[in-house]
Design a protein around this motif. Sequence first.
Motif, short mmCIF file in Angstrom:
data_model
loop_
_atom_site.label_atom_id
_atom_site.label_comp_id
_atom_site.label_asym_id
_atom_site.label_seq_id
_atom_site.Cartn_x
_atom_site.Cartn_y
_atom_site.Cartn_z
N LYS A 1 -62.19 -6.99 11.53
CA LYS A 1 -61.56 -8.15 10.91
C LYS A 1 -60.05 -7.97 10.76
N VAL A 2 -59.58 -6.76 10.51
CA VAL A 2 -58.13 -6.57 10.34
C VAL A 2 -57.40 -6.86 11.65
N TYR A 3 -57.98 -6.45 12.78
CA TYR A 3 -57.37 -6.75 14.07
C TYR A 3 -57.37 -8.27 14.31
N GLU A 4 -58.43 -8.93 13.88
CA GLU A 4 -58.47 -10.38 14.04
C GLU A 4 -57.50 -11.08 13.09
N TYR A 5 -57.35 -10.55 11.89
CA TYR A 5 -56.38 -11.12 10.96
C TYR A 5 -54.97 -11.05 11.56
N LEU A 6 -54.64 -9.90 12.15
CA LEU A 6 -53.31 -9.75 12.75
C LEU A 6 -53.19 -10.56 14.04
N ALA A 7 -54.28 -10.71 14.76
CA ALA A 7 -54.26 -11.58 15.94
C ALA A 7 -53.96 -13.02 15.55
N ALA A 8 -54.41 -13.39 14.34
CA ALA A 8 -54.10 -14.72 13.82
C ALA A 8 -52.67 -14.79 13.29
N GLY A 9 -52.03 -13.63 13.15
CA GLY A 9 -50.65 -13.58 12.70
C GLY A 9 -50.47 -13.57 11.20
N LYS A 10 -51.51 -13.25 10.43
CA LYS A 10 -51.45 -13.41 8.99
C LYS A 10 -51.24 -12.08 8.26
N PRO A 11 -50.53 -12.11 7.13
CA PRO A 11 -50.43 -10.90 6.30
C PRO A 11 -51.81 -10.49 5.79
N VAL A 12 -52.00 -9.19 5.66
CA VAL A 12 -53.29 -8.63 5.26
C VAL A 12 -53.12 -7.85 3.96
N PRO B 1 -58.52 4.20 8.53
CA PRO B 1 -58.47 3.47 9.79
C PRO B 1 -57.52 2.26 9.80
N VAL B 2 -57.04 1.79 8.63
CA VAL B 2 -56.16 0.63 8.64
C VAL B 2 -54.70 1.01 8.38
N ARG B 3 -54.44 2.29 8.33
CA ARG B 3 -53.05 2.72 8.19
C ARG B 3 -52.35 2.65 9.54
N GLY B 4 -51.05 2.40 9.49
CA GLY B 4 -50.26 2.42 10.71
C GLY B 4 -50.38 1.18 11.56
N LEU B 5 -50.86 0.07 10.99
CA LEU B 5 -51.02 -1.16 11.76
C LEU B 5 -49.85 -2.13 11.54
N GLY B 6 -48.78 -1.66 10.95
CA GLY B 6 -47.60 -2.50 10.82
C GLY B 6 -47.34 -2.95 9.40
N ASP B 7 -46.15 -3.52 9.19
CA ASP B 7 -45.74 -3.87 7.82
C ASP B 7 -46.35 -5.17 7.32
N HIS B 8 -47.17 -5.83 8.13
CA HIS B 8 -47.90 -7.00 7.63
C HIS B 8 -49.25 -6.62 7.02
N VAL B 9 -49.57 -5.32 7.04
CA VAL B 9 -50.77 -4.83 6.36
C VAL B 9 -50.33 -4.16 5.07
N HIS B 10 -50.65 -4.77 3.94
CA HIS B 10 -50.23 -4.29 2.62
C HIS B 10 -51.40 -3.53 2.00
N LEU B 11 -51.21 -2.24 1.76
CA LEU B 11 -52.29 -1.36 1.32
C LEU B 11 -52.27 -1.15 -0.18
N ALA B 12 -53.46 -1.05 -0.77
CA ALA B 12 -53.60 -0.79 -2.21
C ALA B 12 -54.79 0.12 -2.43
N ASP B 13 -54.76 0.88 -3.50
CA ASP B 13 -55.85 1.81 -3.79
C ASP B 13 -57.17 1.07 -4.03
N THR B 14 -57.10 -0.06 -4.72
CA THR B 14 -58.30 -0.84 -5.03
C THR B 14 -58.01 -2.32 -4.82
N VAL B 15 -59.07 -3.11 -4.76
CA VAL B 15 -58.90 -4.56 -4.59
C VAL B 15 -58.22 -5.16 -5.82
N SER B 16 -58.46 -4.61 -6.99
CA SER B 16 -57.77 -5.09 -8.20
C SER B 16 -56.26 -4.98 -8.05
N ASP B 17 -55.81 -3.98 -7.31
CA ASP B 17 -54.37 -3.79 -7.10
C ASP B 17 -53.77 -4.83 -6.15
#
Length: 396
Positions: free
Chosen positions: A320-331, A338-354
């Motif tokens: 889904k993350v690859y498809e989200y970025l294929a759609a051009g949307k921030p994540v 596995p989702v590290r290093g996919l660009g600055d449109h992927v915003h990472l957090a320790d938990t979903v609450s964050d």
Amino acid sequence: MTLAEPNPMTPGGPAVNPKDFVFTFSYESFADAQKRGMMRPPDRLVAMLMQSPEVRRLVVADPYRSWATNWARFLIDFRYRPRDSEKMQHVSPMRFARADPTDLQAIERVYRAYEHKLENAASAAGLVTPAIVTANPLVGGFTSLDWAGPALYYARDDWLSSPARRRYWPAYQEAYRRISESGRAVAAVSQEIIDRIEPRGPHRVVPNGIEVQEWEGELPEPPEWFGRIPGPRATYVGTLDSRLDIDGLTALARAKPELHIVLVGPAPSAHYIAELKDLPNVHIRGKVGRREVVAVLRNSELTLLAHRRTPLTEAMSPLKVYEYLAAGKPVLATDLRPVRGLGDHVHLADTVSDFIDLVDPALAQGPLTETQRQEFLKANAWSRRHEEILALLWGI
């Protein structure tokens, strides 16, 4: 890259020296793949083998099915079953048992019998020393394949951490050990899976990819139901199961009432997501078709990888993350390896609450430019992934 090693193409004509293949699914059949639109990674791989001019003949094998239940499945799946041709033969091995045994010696007997059916099918179809590609770890580990050519285990999940298949964990652990000792090639969607198998033979992380044609073209019209949801909309696409962080999504919805969270996908347990149904800014939609998925994502303002941190999710390469970025949307994504290093449109957090603190910066960032989106599609096309997988098979 070509399927053979090396295998130049005849200008204007067919491939030189095309190869024979046997492909086996894990626990779902070819009909299951057809019903879901050939969209999961093993489906994409077998579709490529079916279409490639560099494949001479191909046997596609379903997992074992029980004689007792097959008659009903046959009627339901009839229109999804492939038509045999000179190039491709489809086989559905049958047995009396509905499920695999858990005893390791019994597992070995079962999969040696399955291998015998594969060998007979390959011989009947005229295959010569076929290469084997399997998505089933038990096929990868409990077969000899001394009648075949090179073999590759395609690991799209870590079955050893799947709660639904806990009783088979000892069998998977033994299968991983045997795959490692055999020196067979392993293509895995994440480094976590490679680390757990510890393959001694050729191996590579080959993450999920994109079917480029699905994501090209002008912005599609949103589905009517989606268009009625006010923005900004943060969309999650996938099975609504125990991977989802329900507490985190609840906290996000309550802290950001102006954000409308859209969850698209089947829910195996209605009880698991029941808490979310009472939240006014959470919208739950069942399973939808591929075109609708594309239209929803391309019209979303944000996308979500709202997973809990578990051994299973840590080993996944979230398609889904690859498809989200294929759609051009921030994540907004749980910080999993596995989702590290996919660009600055992927915003990472320790938990979903964050995610609460990431919503505004991600919305302000906006979508990828069209140039960035096209570059992402080109770099992450399934065709490139398949080249990497088959290069491993041939030891290139």
